[in-house]
Scaffold this active site. Structure first.
Site, PDB file in Angstrom:
ATOM      1  N   CYS A  71     101.745  -1.631 -36.093  1.00  0.00           N
ATOM      2  CA  CYS A  71     102.584  -1.809 -37.276  1.00  0.00           C
ATOM      3  C   CYS A  71     103.755  -2.745 -36.961  1.00  0.00           C
ATOM      4  CB  CYS A  71     103.112  -0.451 -37.725  1.00  0.00           C
ATOM      5  SG  CYS A  71     104.133   0.356 -36.493  1.00  0.00           S
ATOM      6  N   ALA A  74     105.866  -1.716 -34.134  1.00  0.00           N
ATOM      7  CA  ALA A  74     105.229  -2.018 -32.838  1.00  0.00           C
ATOM      8  C   ALA A  74     105.474  -3.466 -32.455  1.00  0.00           C
ATOM      9  CB  ALA A  74     103.736  -1.720 -32.899  1.00  0.00           C
ATOM     10  N   ARG A 105     103.926  -1.524 -22.634  1.00  0.00           N
ATOM     11  CA  ARG A 105     103.625  -2.957 -22.734  1.00  0.00           C
ATOM     12  C   ARG A 105     103.724  -3.675 -21.386  1.00  0.00           C
ATOM     13  NH1 ARG A 105     101.944  -6.991 -25.914  1.00  0.00           N
ATOM     14  NH2 ARG A 105     103.895  -8.090 -25.784  1.00  0.00           N
ATOM     15  N   HIS A 204     107.096  -9.078 -35.740  1.00  0.00           N
ATOM     16  CA  HIS A 204     107.540 -10.255 -34.982  1.00  0.00           C
ATOM     17  C   HIS A 204     108.457 -11.106 -35.857  1.00  0.00           C
ATOM     18  CE1 HIS A 204     103.222  -9.903 -33.196  1.00  0.00           C
ATOM     19  NE2 HIS A 204     104.033  -9.048 -32.607  1.00  0.00           N
TER      20      HIS A 204
END
Lengths: 486, 487
Positions: A71, A74, A105, A204
């Site tokens: 999402c 994230a 990550r 992003h």
């Protein structure tokens, strides 16, 4: 890199456009009618240079299909903000989002966690019912105060909102503004609730926007600018990737003034408007700010690819071409120095990997950027797809793939299974949720988000590790034990 | 901001500043500040409700967990389970997006149910919610009934559902709520007056150790008791690699689950995590429903077996007596390595209760006990365990504290080792003490979820990993003159 990919890829034996189209039809038959119509535009047989090979992307995920997507939160926390080492990143909302994304990550950093870096820690407002009912703004202000007191070396705070925050109408921007002035450090609000957009991708974008609105231009580097100052954009230092990339760029004679955002430092990021060129690796997650810096500060940007020696050499030459003869000479020296080392790696592994076939399904960059590295090792990519790419990513992909190969978007698990079986692939490169599905089926697998806890894979440091990992995945003797002799 | 503030110069944190803060965060002054914080939670030892709901759903035959909410939530739960078990975790979501906030999630749920039913051929879909539908108030009862009316799923296809808001309770509550929902769905109208199928319903609770589930079954078999595990994830998260991927490799058969109200007795091993389910059983059946501590350690296992013996009129067999004897032998042989050693532990209330009992049995001290989400009742219960043993004296229960608190505690009031999930590894590193990986999640060691820690054999396993870790530490840190062959 402008003229790099003009050569059309050689066709792969047995991979025909028509057969791939038939496979697509067969795959779509798995779906009920409505979902079939929705999924159909998201997969296509590649036909580079011909209009009509277009894969639809950045659309809503079809409900119920077992998508691999995450999402907006994230994308904001896991990708853009999380790797910035010297800030505390508050997962604002219930405990889960921060918990599940905690340390997963693999964005490595220099420093001591809890002292001068904080990226491997999980800060959460752990919303309870009362926070949802009465709002969490007061709690957020208090969190910022507490964090400031307990972590005096933190250079800033990011506030990453989770779903409830946006739904109940909290105003984190107002809280952040006030906290920032009260505490004397940047407090950056990021309205990245998971329900926004269709995937990580909007996270992003929202994060880039908050860098645009709150960060860029607020600091200047101590040293006088030089003509060789660059920023490394879209390298998240997975398993040390950014360090491997930085090493080559420095060898080239460039000053890497900031990394966005692997092992990142917020003040360096804030001063990036002073660099002469932005080098962008993950275009998908950071192109927005590259474009903002171009428009606002006139800083040119270019994409490059540090996966595998062929692409590295091409990229080094393309980067050097933006600078003077000294840098261009350096590029040739570097290529000359590393080529024999990389050839030794290829000589060792290629005989065991030649002609092996792989299916890739990763995020927004690697489905195209890693192809060259596989090819350096003799592998053939029969299909590639993205979780959250946009049209411009697909435009950059068609030329990298042979005609007739499968290109796809937001694949569901059942699609991937169908394709891996049909193509009898020797390797699937995808994420952790997919990994064990394929291994159970006896198909070798590498996690290509986290490098399967290995890495780096970037640069000349990374390729030998990549080669070793791909070889051991495919050629592990455990595969010989799958079928019982009785 | 760039317009209102003067542009500042980039500064680097100096080594002196780092050294100062490195020292400061280990002090009592820092600990006091840290313990006093009220708002921020740092490095918690708890997740949210839906994770537990998904785990329990995986424990039923042919069951596809279905997250009603954003697809990102489903991806997170799947990844969390997959990373711990190194196994697939098939689950789907209704992939709600922003328009869901306006129109509600019914259309997404409709499409999701229809597609998942066709694509993944489940025998049951267990629906549970993440934040979005909880905040906007989606009516699952109506939505699912409507989906049947629309013919998107067959009329008789089981779709139990649970409300599992992430801003209330933790993963253990989600487990409980989903379990109750599944059982009440499957077993409704299946109660036959006067019927006793002779079976035991056993509820292990949120337990991410597949070895434990196999051990429960083995212990019951040894006792001659037919058991229904509610729910059984032993195959779901520990399935063979034989060249075929199976999305539903195991789980409690639905038929068996449907018969739970006709069981001889029900036993929940999770005192603080099966409130809903236990209440439901108590309301629906006259058969005995008991809640007791998980069989971690010898005494808890004794009580478990005696309870089984009592409920089913059986004797504890010689084989288990011998097993008990072997555990006691192992514990006596190794007592000197654990006696009076201090440990820090963290996790869910019932897991902690078991670990406290075991450590006290060994003469070891569960010195710092961190429960990052729990009630006063839990504190009281755990304190009572400590009070029963002289080794519990001076040990502390830190309720609603997290692993950043733990760091302060360990730095100012040290322990010999940590026992707990991978999330504690930074504390162990800073304190330079061993860390025995245990509980959930374990993300940096292999196969630990396959090693049971319940029952007598589990006690031996637990002891083995703790004692050998401490011995390894002795060897690793001893000077040459004290480096001996024997330990």
């Amino acid at each position: 890199m402008e003229n790099e990919n003009t050569a059309v890829k050689a066709p792969l034996e047995g991979i025909e456009k028509q057969a791939t189209e038939e496979l697509i039809d067969k795959t779509l038959e798995l779906y009920p009618e409505k979902a079939r119509k929705k999924r159909a535009p998201h997969m296509s047989a590649n036909d580079p240079g011909v209009e009509g090979c277009t894969v639809k992307s950045n659309r809503k995920t079809v409900p119920g299909v077992m998508s691999a997507r995450g999402c907006a939160y994230a994308g904001a926390k896991g990708v853009v903000w999380g790797p910035i080492r010297d800030m505390t990143h508050i997962s604002h909302g219930p405990v889960g989002c921060g918990y599940y994304s905690w340390g997963t990550r693999r964005n490595l950093v220099e420093g001591h966690q809890g002292v001068d870096v904080f990226s491997a820690m999980q800060f959460t407002s752990d919303f309870q019912e009362k926070d949802v009912v009465y709002g969490g703004d007061k709690k957020l202000a208090k969190i910022c105060t507490e964090v400031r007191e307990l972590f005096p070396l933190a250079k800033g705070i990011s506030v990453l909102s989770e779903c409830p925050v946006g739904l109940i109408g909290d105003d984190i921007n107002a809280v952040a503004k006030k906290s920032s002035s009260d505490l004397g450090i940047p407090v950056i609000p990021c309205n990245c609730e998971g329900f926004r957009g269709v995937s990580q991708s909007l996270g992003h974008h929202i994060s880039n926007d908050s860098i645009r609105d709150y960060v860029i231009g607020t600091y200047e580097f101590k040293d006088e600018p030089t003509d060789y100052d660059i920023a490394l954009i879209g390298d998240y230092n997975i398993g040390g990737d950014a360090w491997a990339s930085k090493k080559i760029l420095e060898e080239l004679g460039l000053n890497v003034k900031a990394i966005w955002t692997g092992d990142g430092q917020i003040e360096h990021i804030a001063a990036t408007h002073q660099v002469k060129l932005n080098l962008i690796h993950c275009y998908r997650s950071m192109n927005y700010m590259a474009k903002v810096m171009e428009e606002r500060y006139g800083i040119p940007w270019m994409e490059f690819n540090f996966f595998g020696p062929t692409k590295i050499a091409a990229s080094l030459r393309a980067i050097a071409a933006r600078f003077d003869q000294k840098i261009q000479d350096n590029a040739e020296k570097i290529i000359e120095k590393y080529t024999p080392m990389m050839q030794a790696v290829i000589d060792e592994y290629r005989p065991r990997l030649e002609g092996k076939r792989a299916l890739l399904f990763v995020g927004g960059l690697r489905p195209r950027h890693t192809i060259g590295a596989y090819e350096d090792l003799g592998l053939e990519i029969v299909g590639t797809g993205y979780e959250f790419a946009h049209n411009d990513d697909y435009d950059r992909t068609y030329e990298e793939m042979a005609k007739g190969t499968l290109i796809f978007d937001d694949a569901s698990e059942i699609e991937l299974e169908t394709w891996a079986k049909e193509y009898k692939v020797d390797l699937v490169g995808s994420g952790v949720k997919e990994k064990y599905v394929f291994q159970k089926a006896g198909i070798p697998f590498r996690q290509m988000h986290s490098w399967d806890y290995s890495g780096p894979y970037h640069g000349y440091d990374g390729f030998p590790i990549f080669a070793r990992d791909i070889d051991m995945a495919i050629n592990s003797p455990t595969w010989g034990l799958v079928k019982a002799p009785f | 901001m760039s317009e209102t503030c003067a542009v500042k110069k980039v500064t680097e944190i100096t080594p002196e500043e780092v050294a100062r803060v490195e020292e400061w965060i280990n002090t009592e002054e820092y600990r006091d500040k840290n313990m006093a914080r009220e708002a921020v939670v740092i490095n918690p030892a708890h997740a949210c409700q839906p994770l537990g709901a998904q785990l329990v759903a995986h424990g039923f035959e042919g069951t596809l967990p279905f997250v009603h909410g954003s697809q990102g939530c489903a991806s997170y739960y799947r990844s969390a389970l997959t990373r711990h078990f190194r196994e697939p975790a098939a689950a789907v979501s209704s992939a709600m997006t922003e328009d869901g906030a306006v129109f509600g999630g019914q259309n997404n749920l409709f499409e999701g149910l229809e597609n998942a039913y066709k694509l993944y051929s489940p025998k049951m879909m267990a629906v549970f919610t993440s934040c979005m539908p909880e905040i906007i108030g989606d009516d699952l009862t109506a939505f699912i009934a409507n989906a049947r009316k629309e013919g998107l799923i067959p009329e008789d296809f089981p779709v139990p559902y649970a409300n599992t808001p992430s801003f209330n309770g933790t993963h253990i509550n989600g487990y409980d709520t989903m379990l109750k929902s599944i059982l009440s769905y499957l077993a409704a109208d299946k109660k036959v007056e006067g019927k006793d199928n002779g079976k035991l319903n056993l509820i292990p609770g949120f337990d991410c150790n597949t070895g434990n589930y196999r051990e429960y079954k083995r212990l019951c078999k040894e006792m001659g008791i037919d058991v229904t595990l509610l729910a059984d994830v032993s195959e779901s998260f520990d399935s063979p690699l034989d060249g075929t991927y199976r999305p539903y490799p195991g789980g409690t058969p639905l038929e068996e689950a449907a018969d739970v109200l006709n069981a001889h007795a029900t036993l929940s091993m999770m005192l603080h995590a099966s409130k809903e389910t236990v209440k439901w059983f108590k309301n629906e059946t006259e058969a005995p429903v008991d809640v007791m501590p998980a069989p971690i350690g010898v005494a808890n296992t004794d009580n478990f077996l005696m309870k089984l013996a009592e409920l089913f009129g059986k004797e504890v067999p010689e084989s288990l007596k011998a097993e008990r004897g072997r555990a006691v032998d192992a514990m006596t042989d190794a007592h000197q390595y654990l006696h009076n050693k201090k440990f820090a532990i963290w996790g869910d209330p019932d897991y902690l209760a078991g670990m406290i009992s075991f450590l006290l049995e060994m003469g070891a001290r569960p010195y710092h006990i961190i429960c990052s989400r729990g009630s006063k009742k839990v504190t009281k219960y755990l304190q009572a365990l400590l009070d029963e043993s002289p080794y519990g004296e001076g040990c502390h229960i830190w309720m609603n504290k997290d692993l950043w608190h733990l760091r302060s505690l360990v730095m100012t009031d040290p322990v010999d080792a940590l026992i707990g999930s991978s999330h504690g590894k930074m504390v162990a590193r800073d304190a330079n003490i061993p860390h025995i990986r245990h509980g959930f999640p374990v993300l940096d060691r292999v196969n630990l979820h396959r090693v049971p820690f319940i029952g007598y054999q589990g006690a031996i396993n637990l002891l083995t990993s703790i004692a050998n870790t401490l011995l390894e530490e002795v060897d690793r840190t001893s000077e040459d003159k004290h480096f001996e062959i024997m330990r």
